[in-house]
Scaffold this motif. Structure first.
Motif, PDB file in Angstrom:
ATOM      1  N   PRO A  22     -34.626  40.418  -5.116  1.00 49.20           N
ATOM      2  CA  PRO A  22     -34.908  39.866  -6.438  1.00 49.20           C
ATOM      3  C   PRO A  22     -36.332  40.210  -6.832  1.00 49.20           C
ATOM      4  O   PRO A  22     -37.136  40.634  -6.001  1.00 49.20           O
ATOM      5  CB  PRO A  22     -34.719  38.362  -6.236  1.00 49.20           C
ATOM      6  N   ASP A  23     -36.644  39.982  -8.092  1.00 45.16           N
ATOM      7  CA  ASP A  23     -37.975  40.347  -8.570  1.00 45.16           C
ATOM      8  C   ASP A  23     -38.933  39.161  -8.491  1.00 45.16           C
ATOM      9  O   ASP A  23     -40.010  39.180  -9.060  1.00 45.16           O
ATOM     10  CB  ASP A  23     -37.851  40.842 -10.024  1.00 45.16           C
ATOM     11  N   PHE A  24     -38.508  38.100  -7.785  1.00 44.82           N
ATOM     12  CA  PHE A  24     -39.335  36.883  -7.640  1.00 44.82           C
ATOM     13  C   PHE A  24     -38.860  36.165  -6.379  1.00 44.82           C
ATOM     14  O   PHE A  24     -37.769  36.447  -5.878  1.00 44.82           O
ATOM     15  CB  PHE A  24     -39.162  35.976  -8.872  1.00 44.82           C
ATOM     16  N   ASN A  25     -39.675  35.292  -5.871  1.00 47.98           N
ATOM     17  CA  ASN A  25     -39.265  34.487  -4.711  1.00 47.98           C
ATOM     18  C   ASN A  25     -38.230  33.474  -5.190  1.00 47.98           C
ATOM     19  O   ASN A  25     -38.490  32.714  -6.130  1.00 47.98           O
ATOM     20  CB  ASN A  25     -40.471  33.775  -4.099  1.00 47.98           C
ATOM     21  N   ARG A  26     -37.096  33.471  -4.554  1.00 48.81           N
ATOM     22  CA  ARG A  26     -35.936  32.783  -5.107  1.00 48.81           C
ATOM     23  C   ARG A  26     -35.383  31.769  -4.110  1.00 48.81           C
ATOM     24  O   ARG A  26     -35.197  32.094  -2.925  1.00 48.81           O
ATOM     25  CB  ARG A  26     -34.909  33.891  -5.352  1.00 48.81           C
ATOM     26  N   ALA A  84     -44.958  24.707   2.842  1.00 49.52           N
ATOM     27  CA  ALA A  84     -44.366  24.265   4.108  1.00 49.52           C
ATOM     28  C   ALA A  84     -45.316  23.311   4.836  1.00 49.52           C
ATOM     29  O   ALA A  84     -44.893  22.296   5.406  1.00 49.52           O
ATOM     30  CB  ALA A  84     -44.037  25.477   4.975  1.00 49.52           C
ATOM     31  N   ALA A  85     -46.596  23.624   4.753  1.00 48.97           N
ATOM     32  CA  ALA A  85     -47.595  22.831   5.503  1.00 48.97           C
ATOM     33  C   ALA A  85     -47.562  21.360   5.090  1.00 48.97           C
ATOM     34  O   ALA A  85     -47.882  20.476   5.903  1.00 48.97           O
ATOM     35  CB  ALA A  85     -48.984  23.415   5.293  1.00 48.97           C
ATOM     36  N   SER A  86     -47.121  21.097   3.837  1.00 48.40           N
ATOM     37  CA  SER A  86     -47.071  19.701   3.376  1.00 48.40           C
ATOM     38  C   SER A  86     -46.006  18.898   4.111  1.00 48.40           C
ATOM     39  O   SER A  86     -45.985  17.667   4.018  1.00 48.40           O
ATOM     40  CB  SER A  86     -46.752  19.634   1.874  1.00 48.40           C
ATOM     41  N   THR A  87     -45.092  19.609   4.785  1.00 43.85           N
ATOM     42  CA  THR A  87     -43.991  18.901   5.464  1.00 43.85           C
ATOM     43  C   THR A  87     -44.163  18.872   6.970  1.00 43.85           C
ATOM     44  O   THR A  87     -43.341  18.280   7.667  1.00 43.85           O
ATOM     45  CB  THR A  87     -42.634  19.578   5.170  1.00 43.85           C
ATOM     46  N   PHE A  88     -45.169  19.573   7.464  1.00 50.39           N
ATOM     47  CA  PHE A  88     -45.291  19.689   8.929  1.00 50.39           C
ATOM     48  C   PHE A  88     -45.377  18.307   9.568  1.00 50.39           C
ATOM     49  O   PHE A  88     -46.110  17.447   9.099  1.00 50.39           O
ATOM     50  CB  PHE A  88     -46.523  20.526   9.311  1.00 50.39           C
ATOM     51  N   GLY A  89     -44.597  18.104  10.596  1.00 50.26           N
ATOM     52  CA  GLY A  89     -44.610  16.835  11.325  1.00 50.26           C
ATOM     53  C   GLY A  89     -43.697  15.779  10.714  1.00 50.26           C
ATOM     54  O   GLY A  89     -43.545  14.691  11.286  1.00 50.26           O
ATOM     55  N   ALA A  90     -43.055  16.095   9.561  1.00 47.64           N
ATOM     56  CA  ALA A  90     -42.212  15.080   8.912  1.00 47.64           C
ATOM     57  C   ALA A  90     -40.942  14.841   9.719  1.00 47.64           C
ATOM     58  O   ALA A  90     -40.375  15.767  10.295  1.00 47.64           O
ATOM     59  CB  ALA A  90     -41.861  15.523   7.494  1.00 47.64           C
ATOM     60  N   SER A  91     -40.510  13.583   9.782  1.00 50.07           N
ATOM     61  CA  SER A  91     -39.270  13.245  10.491  1.00 50.07           C
ATOM     62  C   SER A  91     -38.683  12.003   9.840  1.00 50.07           C
ATOM     63  O   SER A  91     -39.317  11.409   8.965  1.00 50.07           O
ATOM     64  CB  SER A  91     -39.576  12.981  11.971  1.00 50.07           C
ATOM     65  N   ALA A 126     -45.946  27.489  -3.890  1.00 50.68           N
ATOM     66  CA  ALA A 126     -44.835  27.066  -3.013  1.00 50.68           C
ATOM     67  C   ALA A 126     -44.408  28.253  -2.160  1.00 50.68           C
ATOM     68  O   ALA A 126     -44.380  29.386  -2.625  1.00 50.68           O
ATOM     69  CB  ALA A 126     -43.666  26.572  -3.851  1.00 50.68           C
ATOM     70  N   ASP A 127     -44.083  27.989  -0.894  1.00 53.18           N
ATOM     71  CA  ASP A 127     -43.644  29.077  -0.008  1.00 53.18           C
ATOM     72  C   ASP A 127     -42.311  28.767   0.663  1.00 53.18           C
ATOM     73  O   ASP A 127     -41.834  29.514   1.494  1.00 53.18           O
ATOM     74  CB  ASP A 127     -44.712  29.372   1.064  1.00 53.18           C
ATOM     75  N   SER A 128     -41.705  27.633   0.321  1.00 58.50           N
ATOM     76  CA  SER A 128     -40.468  27.247   1.004  1.00 58.50           C
ATOM     77  C   SER A 128     -39.772  26.171   0.178  1.00 58.50           C
ATOM     78  O   SER A 128     -40.343  25.655  -0.793  1.00 58.50           O
ATOM     79  CB  SER A 128     -40.784  26.716   2.403  1.00 58.50           C
ATOM     80  N   VAL A 129     -38.528  25.869   0.604  1.00 57.71           N
ATOM     81  CA  VAL A 129     -37.741  24.865  -0.122  1.00 57.71           C
ATOM     82  C   VAL A 129     -37.186  23.877   0.895  1.00 57.71           C
ATOM     83  O   VAL A 129     -36.656  24.282   1.936  1.00 57.71           O
ATOM     84  CB  VAL A 129     -36.598  25.528  -0.918  1.00 57.71           C
ATOM     85  N   GLN A 149     -38.761  29.407   4.518  1.00 63.53           N
ATOM     86  CA  GLN A 149     -37.435  28.813   4.747  1.00 63.53           C
ATOM     87  C   GLN A 149     -36.729  28.536   3.418  1.00 63.53           C
ATOM     88  O   GLN A 149     -37.350  28.040   2.475  1.00 63.53           O
ATOM     89  CB  GLN A 149     -37.569  27.538   5.574  1.00 63.53           C
ATOM     90  N   HIS A 150     -35.448  28.891   3.369  1.00 64.35           N
ATOM     91  CA  HIS A 150     -34.606  28.719   2.175  1.00 64.35           C
ATOM     92  C   HIS A 150     -35.130  29.479   0.959  1.00 64.35           C
ATOM     93  O   HIS A 150     -34.965  29.051  -0.173  1.00 64.35           O
ATOM     94  CB  HIS A 150     -34.431  27.223   1.840  1.00 64.35           C
TER      95      HIS A 150
END
Ligand SMILES: Nc1nc2c(c(=O)[nH]1)N[C@H]1C(S)=C(S)[C@@H](COP(=O)(O)OP(=O)(O)OC[C@H]3O[C@@H](n4cnc5c(N)ncnc54)[C@H](O)[C@@H]3O)O[C@H]1N2
Ligand code: MOO
Length: 408
Positions: free
Chosen positions: A49-53, A63-70, A111-114, A138-139
Motif C-alpha cells: 500500500p502507499d501508506f501504513n495500513r 507500541a511503547a505506550s503499551t509496553f508492560g500492559a496486562s 503511530a507504529d502499531s495497532v 504489529q497489525h
C-alpha cells in the motif's frame, strides 16, 4: 526406397525448442488478461500500500505506550481522534495516546502499531485501557510491504492467473502487454479418415486427432486452426501444408509420419522452401515416428496417426515447444503426483515408454493402475488420469514401486 528414421532422444528433441521464437505481442484490457502470457515487466505506479495500513479494528498507538500492559496492569491511553477510511489523518499520535482505527485505515504520524479493539476497554469518551502490549509494526502493513514501486512487481514470460490479475489491478494496469495466442494449424491425413458427421464405411475411421489435438492446443493457450482431412495425395498434402504454414505459427499434421508407401509428410516437407527436417524418429513409445521440421522459422510437426500416440507426443514433446512460442519463460512444469504402481510393467530398453495409468485410492494410498491397450485406442486415454514414464535403461517397473504420475 525411403529412408528409415534416425531416432533421437526426447532430450535432444526438446533442445530444439529454444531455437524457436515467441510470437509477437498485443495489448489487452485487464479484464481479458487471464490465461495470457505476460510480455512486459510490470511496475506499480505507487507503493502498495502507499501508506501504513491497519490490519485490525482497534486503536493506532505508539507500541511503547503499551509496553508492560496486562489485564492486571492496563495502560491508560488518551483517545486523540478517529481515523476516517480513505483519508489521511490530520493529527499525530503522541506517547500515551490512541486513535480509533478500522481495518484498512491509514496510521497517523506517530503511530507504529495497532492494538485490537478486543484488547481494550473504553472507560469514557476520551480514555481507554489497553490490557495487552503490542510490538512496533504489529497489525500494520507497512508502506510498500506488498509491492515497492522501485522493483518489478511481475517479470514477463509468466502465465497470468487470477492472483496475477489481482496484482496487475493493484498496480493500476488497465491495459497489459501480452503475447498473442499462437495459431496452431491442425491437419489430419489418410484416405480412411472421414469427418465426424459421416458414418464410417468399411475400412474408414472418424477423424479423432483433429479434435483431441485442438483441445490440447486450447488447454495450452493456443488457438487451433483446423485445416481438415487430406487424402493420401502428395500434391494435396503439399498445398495444405503451405496454406497452414502461411496462416499459423506452428503446424501439426497427424498420420503419415511413418515410413509406409503413403507416408508423404517427410517428402513434402523436404521439398518446401526454407524448410529442414530436424527430427524424424524419437526414442519414445508410443510415438516413435514423430517428425519435427523447421519451415521459415516455424515448427512443423508430423505426429503419428494413432490417437493415443498423437496425444502423448503432444503432451511430452510438442507442448514445451508451444509453451516457448506462447512466450513462456519456462515450459509449464506440472508437478507430478506420486503413486504406488499396482502391477509389474515390462518395457523395452533404449526408449522411454509412456504408460497410461488410472489413479485409485485404497486405504489412504494412491495407486497407479496401468491401462494397457494399443495406441490406436482412444478409450484408454479417456480412462487414464495420467502417464508414467519408464526410463531408457529400464526393463520395466515392479509392483509396489513409487512412480511419478504426470496428470493428463
Ligand atoms: N513398418 C512399420 N510400420 C509402422 C511403424 C514402424 O516403425 N514400422 N511404426 C508404427 C507406429 S509406432 C505408428 S504410431 C504408426 C504411425 O503411423 P503414421 O503416423 O504413418 O500414421 P498412419 O499410418 O496414417 O495412421 C496410423 C493409424 O492411425 C489412424 N489415424 C490416422 N489419422 C487419424 C485421425 N485423424 N483420427 C483417428 N485415427 C487416425 C489410422 O487410420 C491408422 O490406423 O505407424 C506404425 N507402423
Ligand atoms: O509408437 Mo506408435 O506411436 O505404436 O503408437
Amino acid at each position: 526406397m525411403k529412408e528409415f528414421f534416425n531416432v533421437e532422444t526426447i532430450e535432444a528433441v526438446l533442445a530444439h525448442a529454444a531455437s524457436f521464437s515467441p510470437v509477437d505481442t498485443e495489448m489487452v484490457p485487464l479484464a481479458e488478461c487471464l490465461g495470457r502470457v505476460l510480455a512486459e515487466d510490470v511496475f506499480s505506479d505507487v507503493d502498495i500500500p502507499d501508506f501504513n495500513r491497519s490490519t485490525m479494528d482497534g486503536y493506532a498507538v505508539r507500541a511503547a505506550s503499551t509496553f508492560g500492559a496486562s489485564e492486571a496492569n492496563p495502560a491508560y491511553l488518551n483517545v486523540c481522534g478517529q481515523i476516517k477510511m480513505g483519508e489521511r489523518p490530520s493529527f499525530t499520535v503522541h506517547p500515551g495516546e490512541a486513535a480509533k482505527i478500522a481495518t484498512g485505515g491509514m496510521l497517523p504520524d506517530g503511530a507504529d502499531s495497532v492494538i485490537m479493539v478486543e484488547h481494550t476497554d473504553r472507560l469514557d469518551d476520551t480514555t481507554i485501557e489497553a490490557y495487552r502490549s503490542v510490538a512496533p509494526g504489529q497489525h500494520v502493513i507497512e508502506k510498500g510491504e506488498d509491492i515497492r514501486r522501485s522493483e518489478p512487481a511481475l517479470i514477463q514470460g509468466i502465465r497470468i492467473r487470477p492472483q496475477e490479475a489481482g496484482l496487475l489491478a493493484a498496480c493500476g494496469k488497465t491495459e497489459i502487454e501480452v503475447f498473442r495466442r499462437p495459431m496452431v494449424g491442425i491437419i489430419s491425413t489418410g484416405d480412411e479418415v472421414v469427418p465426424v458427421d459421416r458414418v464410417p464405411g468399411d475400412g474408414q475411421i472418424r477423424d479423432i486427432n483433429t479434435h483431441s489435438l485442438s483441445g490440447q492446443v486450447l488447454e495450452a493457450g493456443g488457438v487451433p486452426m483446423v485445416f481438415g482431412i487430406v487424402k493420401d495425395d502428395r500434391d494435396d498434402l503439399e498445398e495444405k501444408c503451405r496454406r497452414a504454414l502461411q496462416f499459423t505459427d506452428m503446424v501439426m499434421i497427424s498420420g503419415g509420419s511413418s515410413v509406409g508407401a503413403r507416408d508423404y509428410t517427410v517428402e513434402v516437407l523436404d521439398e518446401l522452401p526454407d524448410t529442414g527436417i530436424l527430427v524424424h524418429g524419437i526414442s519414445i513409445s508410443p510415438g516413435k515416428p514423430t517428425i519435427l521440421a523447421r519451415s521459415g522459422g516455424k515448427a512443423f510437426w508430423g505426429l503419428p496417426g494413432h490417437a493415443v500416440s498423437a496425444m502423448v507426443i503432444f503432451t511430452v514433446v510438442v507442448r514445451p515447444f508451444l509453451d516457448r512460442i506462447c512466450g513462456l519463460r519456462q515450459a509449464v512444469r506440472r508437478l507430478p503426483i506420486q503413486a504406488v504402481l499396482r502391477r509389474n510393467l515390462a518395457s523395452a530398453q533404449g526408449r522411454v515408454d509412456y504408460v497410461r495409468v488410472r489413479l485409485v485410492e485404497e486405504n489412504g494410498t494412491l495407486l497407479a493402475e496401468p491401462i494397457l491397450g494399443k495406441s490406436g485406442l482412444i478409450h484408454t486415454m479417456v480412462k487414464a488420469d495420467g502417464l508414467i514414464a519408464i526410463g531408457m535403461n529400464k526393463e520395466g517397473l515392479y509392483e509396489g514401486e513409487t512412480v511419478n504420475v504426470r496428470l493428463l
